[in-house]
Write a protein that holds these residues in place. Sequence first.
Motif, mmCIF file in Angstrom:
data_model
loop_
_atom_site.group_PDB
_atom_site.id
_atom_site.type_symbol
_atom_site.label_atom_id
_atom_site.label_comp_id
_atom_site.label_asym_id
_atom_site.label_seq_id
_atom_site.Cartn_x
_atom_site.Cartn_y
_atom_site.Cartn_z
ATOM 1 N N GLY A 30 0.784 -1.225 0.000
ATOM 2 C CA GLY A 30 0.000 0.000 0.000
ATOM 3 C C GLY A 30 0.817 1.277 0.000
ATOM 4 O O GLY A 30 0.304 2.332 -0.395
ATOM 5 N N VAL A 31 2.061 1.214 0.434
ATOM 6 C CA VAL A 31 2.926 2.398 0.464
ATOM 7 C C VAL A 31 3.976 2.363 -0.630
ATOM 8 O O VAL A 31 4.878 3.195 -0.644
ATOM 9 N N ALA A 32 3.863 1.415 -1.538
ATOM 10 C CA ALA A 32 4.861 1.215 -2.573
ATOM 11 C C ALA A 32 4.412 1.775 -3.915
ATOM 12 O O ALA A 32 3.219 1.876 -4.209
ATOM 13 N N ASN A 33 5.405 2.135 -4.715
ATOM 14 C CA ASN A 33 5.170 2.337 -6.136
ATOM 15 C C ASN A 33 5.203 0.971 -6.802
ATOM 16 O O ASN A 33 6.078 0.155 -6.514
ATOM 17 N N SER A 52 1.962 5.003 -8.742
ATOM 18 C CA SER A 52 2.590 5.395 -7.497
ATOM 19 C C SER A 52 1.683 5.076 -6.322
ATOM 20 O O SER A 52 0.514 4.709 -6.482
ATOM 21 N N SER A 53 2.230 5.229 -5.110
ATOM 22 C CA SER A 53 1.439 4.981 -3.910
ATOM 23 C C SER A 53 0.262 5.945 -3.785
ATOM 24 O O SER A 53 -0.730 5.624 -3.129
ATOM 25 N N SER A 54 0.371 7.102 -4.424
ATOM 26 C CA SER A 54 -0.708 8.085 -4.405
ATOM 27 C C SER A 54 -1.659 7.958 -5.591
ATOM 28 O O SER A 54 -2.611 8.734 -5.698
ATOM 29 N N ARG A 71 -4.468 -0.948 -9.512
ATOM 30 C CA ARG A 71 -4.037 -1.616 -8.289
ATOM 31 C C ARG A 71 -5.199 -1.721 -7.318
ATOM 32 O O ARG A 71 -6.084 -0.867 -7.275
ATOM 33 N N ASN A 73 -5.255 -2.145 -3.417
ATOM 34 C CA ASN A 73 -4.435 -2.190 -2.212
ATOM 35 C C ASN A 73 -5.009 -3.116 -1.145
ATOM 36 O O ASN A 73 -4.258 -3.750 -0.408
ATOM 37 N N ALA A 99 9.642 0.499 -2.673
ATOM 38 C CA ALA A 99 9.340 1.412 -1.584
ATOM 39 C C ALA A 99 10.588 1.639 -0.745
ATOM 40 O O ALA A 99 11.373 0.718 -0.513
#
Length: 116
Positions: A30-33, A52-54, A71, A73, A99
């Motif tokens: 969830g925090v990774a590209n 990206s993570s965002s 994705r 998550n 990440a």
Amino acid sequence: QVQLVESGGGLVQAGGSLRLSCAASGGIFGVANVGWYRQAPGKQRELVATVSSSGRITYSDSVKGRFTISRDNANKMLYLQMNSLKPEDTAVYHCNVAAIPWGNYWGQGTQVTVSS
């Protein structure tokens, strides 16, 4: 440790479609590209698409308009919908998770072959 398993590759005729999936283990998804890369015989591995993570999405010019990356998550899944496939799309497709500070992780790859 992160493990990635790709699936969904196969043999299709030009103009056909495939949907690739990447299942991830570990808690950093969830925090990774994340992204898809491909490597054809005798060629360097190249970027296909990333998220990206965002949620920012990028595509290689060669696949833009034909491929869609997404994705999930909650389920730690990455997808690549491939439409209007061309013979030059033939390659091994790899899932990637990156990440800080954990680094880069790669799946074993899934073969996509597009016949003419």
